[in-house]
Design a protein around this motif. Structure first.
Motif, PDB file in Angstrom:
ATOM      1  N   GLY A  36      35.610  28.268  55.735  1.00  0.00           N
ATOM      2  CA  GLY A  36      35.745  26.938  55.177  1.00  0.00           C
ATOM      3  C   GLY A  36      37.004  26.831  54.345  1.00  0.00           C
ATOM      4  O   GLY A  36      37.669  27.837  54.045  1.00  0.00           O
ATOM      5  N   PRO A  37      37.371  25.621  53.914  1.00  0.00           N
ATOM      6  CA  PRO A  37      38.606  25.431  53.154  1.00  0.00           C
ATOM      7  C   PRO A  37      38.609  26.169  51.815  1.00  0.00           C
ATOM      8  O   PRO A  37      39.649  26.660  51.379  1.00  0.00           O
ATOM      9  CB  PRO A  37      38.670  23.914  52.958  1.00  0.00           C
ATOM     10  N   LEU A  38      37.449  26.270  51.176  1.00  0.00           N
ATOM     11  CA  LEU A  38      37.396  26.976  49.896  1.00  0.00           C
ATOM     12  C   LEU A  38      37.609  28.470  50.106  1.00  0.00           C
ATOM     13  O   LEU A  38      38.375  29.114  49.367  1.00  0.00           O
ATOM     14  CB  LEU A  38      36.049  26.708  49.223  1.00  0.00           C
ATOM     15  N   GLU A  39      36.934  29.024  51.103  1.00  0.00           N
ATOM     16  CA  GLU A  39      37.113  30.440  51.460  1.00  0.00           C
ATOM     17  C   GLU A  39      38.572  30.723  51.790  1.00  0.00           C
ATOM     18  O   GLU A  39      39.168  31.712  51.328  1.00  0.00           O
ATOM     19  CB  GLU A  39      36.223  30.789  52.638  1.00  0.00           C
ATOM     20  N   THR A  40      39.183  29.863  52.588  1.00  0.00           N
ATOM     21  CA  THR A  40      40.586  30.035  52.980  1.00  0.00           C
ATOM     22  C   THR A  40      41.500  29.992  51.766  1.00  0.00           C
ATOM     23  O   THR A  40      42.440  30.797  51.646  1.00  0.00           O
ATOM     24  CB  THR A  40      40.990  28.940  53.981  1.00  0.00           C
ATOM     25  N   ALA A  41      41.236  29.065  50.847  1.00  0.00           N
ATOM     26  CA  ALA A  41      42.078  28.945  49.655  1.00  0.00           C
ATOM     27  C   ALA A  41      42.007  30.200  48.801  1.00  0.00           C
ATOM     28  O   ALA A  41      43.042  30.685  48.299  1.00  0.00           O
ATOM     29  CB  ALA A  41      41.646  27.723  48.844  1.00  0.00           C
ATOM     30  N   PHE A  42      40.818  30.776  48.637  1.00  0.00           N
ATOM     31  CA  PHE A  42      40.687  31.999  47.845  1.00  0.00           C
ATOM     32  C   PHE A  42      41.376  33.171  48.535  1.00  0.00           C
ATOM     33  O   PHE A  42      42.066  33.970  47.891  1.00  0.00           O
ATOM     34  CB  PHE A  42      39.214  32.324  47.595  1.00  0.00           C
ATOM     35  N   THR A  43      41.193  33.278  49.833  1.00  0.00           N
ATOM     36  CA  THR A  43      41.796  34.389  50.573  1.00  0.00           C
ATOM     37  C   THR A  43      43.318  34.334  50.514  1.00  0.00           C
ATOM     38  O   THR A  43      43.992  35.345  50.282  1.00  0.00           O
ATOM     39  CB  THR A  43      41.313  34.370  52.034  1.00  0.00           C
ATOM     40  N   ARG A  44      43.883  33.153  50.717  1.00  0.00           N
ATOM     41  CA  ARG A  44      45.335  33.010  50.687  1.00  0.00           C
ATOM     42  C   ARG A  44      45.911  33.267  49.300  1.00  0.00           C
ATOM     43  O   ARG A  44      46.921  33.964  49.157  1.00  0.00           O
ATOM     44  CB  ARG A  44      45.712  31.607  51.160  1.00  0.00           C
ATOM     45  N   ALA A  45      45.270  32.712  48.276  1.00  0.00           N
ATOM     46  CA  ALA A  45      45.776  32.902  46.916  1.00  0.00           C
ATOM     47  C   ALA A  45      45.679  34.360  46.493  1.00  0.00           C
ATOM     48  O   ALA A  45      46.594  34.904  45.859  1.00  0.00           O
ATOM     49  CB  ALA A  45      44.997  32.012  45.953  1.00  0.00           C
ATOM     50  N   ALA A  46      44.572  35.015  46.852  1.00  0.00           N
ATOM     51  CA  ALA A  46      44.410  36.429  46.513  1.00  0.00           C
ATOM     52  C   ALA A  46      45.491  37.264  47.187  1.00  0.00           C
ATOM     53  O   ALA A  46      46.071  38.174  46.574  1.00  0.00           O
ATOM     54  CB  ALA A  46      43.023  36.908  46.927  1.00  0.00           C
ATOM     55  N   GLY A  47      45.786  36.971  48.453  1.00  0.00           N
ATOM     56  CA  GLY A  47      46.819  37.720  49.163  1.00  0.00           C
ATOM     57  C   GLY A  47      48.207  37.464  48.614  1.00  0.00           C
ATOM     58  O   GLY A  47      49.021  38.386  48.475  1.00  0.00           O
ATOM     59  N   GLU A  48      48.506  36.221  48.290  1.00  0.00           N
ATOM     60  CA  GLU A  48      49.841  35.875  47.798  1.00  0.00           C
ATOM     61  C   GLU A  48      50.164  36.553  46.474  1.00  0.00           C
ATOM     62  O   GLU A  48      51.274  37.031  46.262  1.00  0.00           O
ATOM     63  CB  GLU A  48      49.958  34.357  47.642  1.00  0.00           C
ATOM     64  N   PHE A  49      49.184  36.614  45.580  1.00  0.00           N
ATOM     65  CA  PHE A  49      49.457  37.132  44.241  1.00  0.00           C
ATOM     66  C   PHE A  49      48.871  38.519  44.006  1.00  0.00           C
ATOM     67  O   PHE A  49      48.909  39.019  42.874  1.00  0.00           O
ATOM     68  CB  PHE A  49      48.934  36.139  43.198  1.00  0.00           C
ATOM     69  N   ASP A  50      48.355  39.148  45.057  1.00  0.00           N
ATOM     70  CA  ASP A  50      47.812  40.507  44.963  1.00  0.00           C
ATOM     71  C   ASP A  50      46.739  40.602  43.874  1.00  0.00           C
ATOM     72  O   ASP A  50      46.789  41.471  43.002  1.00  0.00           O
ATOM     73  CB  ASP A  50      48.933  41.521  44.710  1.00  0.00           C
ATOM     74  N   VAL A  51      45.807  39.676  43.942  1.00  0.00           N
ATOM     75  CA  VAL A  51      44.640  39.668  43.059  1.00  0.00           C
ATOM     76  C   VAL A  51      43.419  39.948  43.927  1.00  0.00           C
ATOM     77  O   VAL A  51      43.287  39.362  45.009  1.00  0.00           O
ATOM     78  CB  VAL A  51      44.473  38.301  42.361  1.00  0.00           C
ATOM     79  N   PRO A  52      42.496  40.828  43.526  1.00  0.00           N
ATOM     80  CA  PRO A  52      41.298  41.063  44.337  1.00  0.00           C
ATOM     81  C   PRO A  52      40.555  39.758  44.605  1.00  0.00           C
ATOM     82  O   PRO A  52      40.236  39.013  43.674  1.00  0.00           O
ATOM     83  CB  PRO A  52      40.471  42.021  43.481  1.00  0.00           C
ATOM     84  N   ARG A  53      40.287  39.511  45.863  1.00  0.00           N
ATOM     85  CA  ARG A  53      39.669  38.243  46.244  1.00  0.00           C
ATOM     86  C   ARG A  53      38.328  38.035  45.554  1.00  0.00           C
ATOM     87  O   ARG A  53      38.028  36.949  45.038  1.00  0.00           O
ATOM     88  CB  ARG A  53      39.522  38.209  47.776  1.00  0.00           C
ATOM     89  N   ASP A  54      37.473  39.075  45.511  1.00  0.00           N
ATOM     90  CA  ASP A  54      36.160  38.928  44.900  1.00  0.00           C
ATOM     91  C   ASP A  54      36.270  38.650  43.407  1.00  0.00           C
ATOM     92  O   ASP A  54      35.475  37.889  42.841  1.00  0.00           O
ATOM     93  CB  ASP A  54      35.315  40.181  45.131  1.00  0.00           C
ATOM     94  N   LEU A  55      37.227  39.268  42.746  1.00  0.00           N
ATOM     95  CA  LEU A  55      37.431  39.030  41.327  1.00  0.00           C
ATOM     96  C   LEU A  55      37.866  37.586  41.089  1.00  0.00           C
ATOM     97  O   LEU A  55      37.382  36.916  40.170  1.00  0.00           O
ATOM     98  CB  LEU A  55      38.486  39.987  40.780  1.00  0.00           C
ATOM     99  N   LEU A  56      38.764  37.088  41.926  1.00  0.00           N
ATOM    100  CA  LEU A  56      39.234  35.713  41.808  1.00  0.00           C
ATOM    101  C   LEU A  56      38.067  34.739  41.960  1.00  0.00           C
ATOM    102  O   LEU A  56      37.934  33.775  41.181  1.00  0.00           O
ATOM    103  CB  LEU A  56      40.300  35.439  42.867  1.00  0.00           C
ATOM    104  N   VAL A  57      37.200  34.996  42.932  1.00  0.00           N
ATOM    105  CA  VAL A  57      36.030  34.143  43.138  1.00  0.00           C
ATOM    106  C   VAL A  57      35.090  34.226  41.941  1.00  0.00           C
ATOM    107  O   VAL A  57      34.568  33.206  41.464  1.00  0.00           O
ATOM    108  CB  VAL A  57      35.282  34.533  44.429  1.00  0.00           C
ATOM    109  N   ALA A  58      34.863  35.433  41.414  1.00  0.00           N
ATOM    110  CA  ALA A  58      33.941  35.607  40.290  1.00  0.00           C
ATOM    111  C   ALA A  58      34.430  34.885  39.044  1.00  0.00           C
ATOM    112  O   ALA A  58      33.635  34.288  38.306  1.00  0.00           O
ATOM    113  CB  ALA A  58      33.740  37.094  39.996  1.00  0.00           C
ATOM    114  N   VAL A  59      35.731  34.911  38.799  1.00  0.00           N
ATOM    115  CA  VAL A  59      36.281  34.178  37.652  1.00  0.00           C
ATOM    116  C   VAL A  59      36.026  32.686  37.819  1.00  0.00           C
ATOM    117  O   VAL A  59      35.556  31.997  36.906  1.00  0.00           O
ATOM    118  CB  VAL A  59      37.785  34.465  37.482  1.00  0.00           C
TER     119      VAL A  59
END
Length: 393
Positions: A36-59
């Protein structure tokens, strides 16, 4: 780190490499476009800035339950899924704009931009904390970064915030559009290992809560008045329009000019007292002199915050207050912020289950002498109108 580098550069290189090595995708591959668009947004942002995806979602989940609230601000003037804030103490919204080049208006109202901004701020803090590339691969190493993302008034409140994010990582996030699998993560506390979470009691504690199960974290003196000009006759229920730790930090901020006596956490019913009951918290304008204010973590338009655990914990607190100050345990003395004269607020809102809440206030413990007159002479008259009520559980 060059945060303005287009994210698609590395992605295209990776796709070409995979295509050369694996001309046919394996049968277990996720179908293209299934996210979905939310999943895609988290995955892309995590990859771009080298932030763990799960951590980004948890925050984001800890801040807003991944609800952008249509660009409307929180109590602390924070916006979007990642709660990017702009107030006299905290400027993560402006910092996100600097780091990403995204317009402030988009960071406020466009979810993908807001998530990208949150990831950029986390990475910016990680660089300030000198996390290496290897460190960034370990979710456990991000604890000091998460604590600083809160922009709390002190390290004790920052610990309260970061502990909750890591609790989410351990338990996993299942009831959301973006899911996080549980993991046995043990955070690397760094300097926060020497700091007790806000409200922790023990030897040397200077102040204790009046309500025994609560924590004690004092609001800033500019956000309440010492003493009262009227006796306590009312308990006023609020919704924070923000997170639990964020609300505690906001009441410690002298520029907020607001406070409440108690704050209740959504997930586990934890309670923090911030103003003594004998002092006047700034929470309900005209009712301030004669009321005790209870804030509930969450947002008026999102009923998922109003957990059964929160209802029961808050109702026990209200029962204690009613018993202590001789108040009727019904809607005569227990009111919503929206019911107080001179207020424009809507909390606790249409999703708050008043019948259930009042039933819980009246459950548990023995009735004090004369309590039956407050209940219309019937044990199932929860509203005080003299008639039996039907309660939905």
């Amino acid at each position: 780190m060059n945060v303005r580098r287009p994210a698609w550069c590395g992605a295209i290189a990776g796709v070409l490499a995979v295509a050369l090595l694996n001309p046919v995708a394996p049968a277990t591959a996720t179908p293209t476009g299934s996210a979905g668009p939310l999943e895609t947004a988290f995955t892309r942002a995590a990859g771009e800035f080298d932030v763990p995806r799960d951590l980004l979602v948890a925050v984001g989940y800890g801040e807003t339950r991944l609800d952008g609230h249509e660009g409307l601000p929180s109590q602390a003037n924070g916006y979007g899924v990642m709660h990017l804030v702009s107030n006299p103490r905290q400027h993560s919204l402006e910092r996100a704009a600097e780091l990403t080049g995204e317009p402030v208006a988009d960071l406020k109202s466009v979810t993908s931009a807001n998530i990208r901004g949150g990831a950029a701020v986390l990475r910016d803090i990680a660089d300030a904390e000198q996390l290496t590339a290897a460190d960034r691969d370990r979710v456990s190493a991000w604890y000091p970064v998460v604590a600083r993302y809160a922009h709390a008034v002190d390290d004790a409140t920052a610990r309260l915030y970061a502990d909750h994010v890591y609790d989410l990582l351990r338990s996993g996030i299942d009831a959301a559009p973006v899911r996080v699998a549980p993991r046995p993560v043990q955070p690397e506390l760094g300097r926060y290992a020497r700091v007790a979470p806000a409200g922790t009691t023990g030897p040397g504690t200077l102040a204790l809560p009046e309500y025994a199960p609560a924590r004690w974290v004092a609001a800033h003196g500019a956000n309440y008045a010492a003493g009262r000009s009227s006796p306590i006759t009312t308990v006023v229920l609020h919704v924070t329009q923000g997170s639990y730790a964020g609300t505690i930090s906001w009441f410690q901020n002298p520029s907020s000019q607001v406070s409440a006596h108690y704050v209740v956490k959504s997930s586990n019913g934890e309670i923090t007292q911030m103003v003594r009951e004998g002092d006047t918290a700034y929470h309900a304008r005209s009712a301030n002199p004669y009321s005790v204010g209870i804030e509930h973590e969450g947002y008026v338009d999102n009923p998922s915050w109003f957990t059964d655990t929160m209802y029961r914990s808050s109702a026990a607190l209200t029962r204690y207050l009613c018993d202590k100050y001789g108040l009727p345990k019904n809607r005569t003395a227990i009111k919503g912020h929206n019911e107080i004269p001179g207020n424009s607020h809507t909390d606790p809102g249409p999703h708050w289950n008043w019948n259930y809440y009042i039933s819980l206030v009246n459950a548990g413990g023995g009735a004090r002498p004369g309590a039956d007159r407050y209940l219309g002479g019937s044990p199932t008259d929860f509203t005080g109108d003299g008639k039996d009520d039907i309660v939905t559980f």
